[in-house]
Design an enzyme around this catalytic site. Structure first.
Site, PDB file in Angstrom:
ATOM      1  N   HIS A 116      -6.453  -7.075  -0.768  1.00 50.75           N
ATOM      2  CA  HIS A 116      -6.563  -5.627  -0.968  1.00 50.75           C
ATOM      3  C   HIS A 116      -5.735  -5.230  -2.189  1.00 50.75           C
ATOM      4  CE1 HIS A 116      -7.085  -6.369   3.418  1.00 50.75           C
ATOM      5  NE2 HIS A 116      -8.105  -5.533   3.243  1.00 50.75           N
ATOM      6  N   HIS A 170       0.817  -1.233   0.000  1.00 46.71           N
ATOM      7  CA  HIS A 170       0.000   0.000   0.000  1.00 46.71           C
ATOM      8  C   HIS A 170       0.845   1.275   0.000  1.00 46.71           C
ATOM      9  CE1 HIS A 170      -3.694  -2.175   0.352  1.00 46.71           C
ATOM     10  NE2 HIS A 170      -3.406  -2.680   1.539  1.00 46.71           N
ATOM     11  N   ASP A 182      -2.818 -10.496  -2.669  1.00 53.91           N
ATOM     12  CA  ASP A 182      -3.407  -9.984  -1.424  1.00 53.91           C
ATOM     13  C   ASP A 182      -4.835  -9.535  -1.736  1.00 53.91           C
ATOM     14  OD1 ASP A 182      -2.271  -8.616   1.427  1.00 53.91           O
ATOM     15  OD2 ASP A 182      -4.036  -7.641   0.558  1.00 53.91           O
ATOM     16  N   ASP A 219      -4.918 -12.866   2.872  1.00 53.55           N
ATOM     17  CA  ASP A 219      -6.168 -12.401   3.472  1.00 53.55           C
ATOM     18  C   ASP A 219      -7.390 -12.620   2.574  1.00 53.55           C
ATOM     19  OD1 ASP A 219      -5.006 -10.528   1.817  1.00 53.55           O
ATOM     20  OD2 ASP A 219      -4.988  -8.905   3.303  1.00 53.55           O
TER      21      ASP A 219
END
Ligand SMILES: [Zn+2]
Length: 319
Positions: A174, A135, A172, A256
């Protein structure tokens, strides 16, 4: 060395106890217990052949491969002086006394892993580090991430080892907004991401394709499972990586998207990460001399993380 598909690989695991010393507030999902849980799983005899190496700290110059120097100092200024103190640097991003050391050691581990696969010391490697990195944008630490570890590893491969094309695959749950931000206008790096949408950080639309089609986003709706993931991974990610013919495949390995994870609603099982790893290894065998370097990103259910990352590492070892 450079074994073909189905033969044992030389796999290195980069680790360091400093990764347990990056502290977040009580109740924060990105916590040291994540790595403790993975370490317990790695005690199984299945992992006896893993070459476990202590990651070394990188210096500030490594950070500036993708971030402006001011960004390094902005993070450094936030680091508390006293052990036990925690500073909030952004909505959900925190630092403790050893966080800078941990983030720089994650970078050092990822760079050494890249060195290993280019010099033939290993076929592939996994960097079991925290904080995560995907991120972190050029100018912004966010989403539990301080610096973009996998992006720095890509630049290191290009600068030191002459890699012409680097593919980064991010599964991931996200979207890896930071990696997309860094490589948006760089045709020498392919960034492919599967992620839940809508979900934090809100980026990652299919229409966002970068300067030359070098960004490939494959958003998934909440509540889909293995079949949807595998179809998107095959039709969008694997086909793009195959066409790109990279010299190196980097994986932003978040776990995740597992059905047990508390932060998202994609219903994968551990075997999906084994499957995705195997498919990328097949492509790496064809175009990249087997070179795969995987860096831990998210994964917040301790049991799911240990199981999924364990299967991922086992596949790296077994080819
Ligand atoms: Zn995540």
């Amino acid at each position: 060395m450079f074994a073909g598909k189905g033969e044992a690989m030389t796999t290195r695991l980069y680790e360091n106890s400093v990764f347990l010393e990056h502290h977040t507030p009580p109740g924060h999902p990105e916590r040291a217990d994540r790595l403790r849980s993975l370490n317990i799983a790695l005690e199984h005899p299945h992992f006896a052949g893993l070459e476990r190496i202590e990651a070394k700290v990188a210096n500030e110059d490594a950070v500036t491969l993708v971030h402006p120097e001011e960004q390094f100092f902005a993070v450094m200024r936030q680091i508390p002086e006293e052990d036990g103190e925690i500073n909030q640097i952004e909505a959900d991003t925190y630092v403790s006394e050893r966080s800078l050391q941990a983030a720089l050691t994650a970078i050092g581990g990822a760079m050494a892993a890249v060195d290993d696969v280019f010099t033939g010391k290993a076929d592939n490697a996994f960097v079991a580090s925290r904080p995560p990195g995907h991120h972190a944008e050029k100018n912004k630490a966010m989403g539990f991430c301080l610096f973009n570890t996998v992006a720095i590893a890509a630049r290191h491969a290009q600068k030191i080892h002459g890699a012409e094309r680097v593919a980064i695959v991010d599964w991931d749950v996200h979207h890896g907004n930071g990696t997309q931000d860094i490589f948006w206008d760089d045709p020498s790096v392919l960034f492919c991401s599967t992620h839940q949408m809508p979900l934090y950080p809100g980026t990652g639309a299919k229409e966002d394709t970068g300067v030359s089609g070098n960004i490939v986003n494959a958003p998934l709706s909440p509540n889909v499972g293995s079949d949807h993931f595998r179809e998107a991974f095959k039709s969008r990610v694997l086909s793009a990586v195959k066409d790109f013919s990279p010299d190196l495949i980097l994986i932003s390995a978040g776990f995740d998207a597992h059905h047990r994870d508390p932060l998202a609603q994609i219903n994968l099982v551990g075997e999906d990460f084994d499957w995705a790893t195997a498919r990328l290894m097949e492509l790496a065998d064809r175009t990249a001399n087997n070179r795969v370097v995987s860096v831990l990103e998210g994964g917040y259910d301790l049991e799911a993380l240990a199981e999924s990352a364990g299967l991922h590492i086992l596949r790296l070892m077994r080819g």
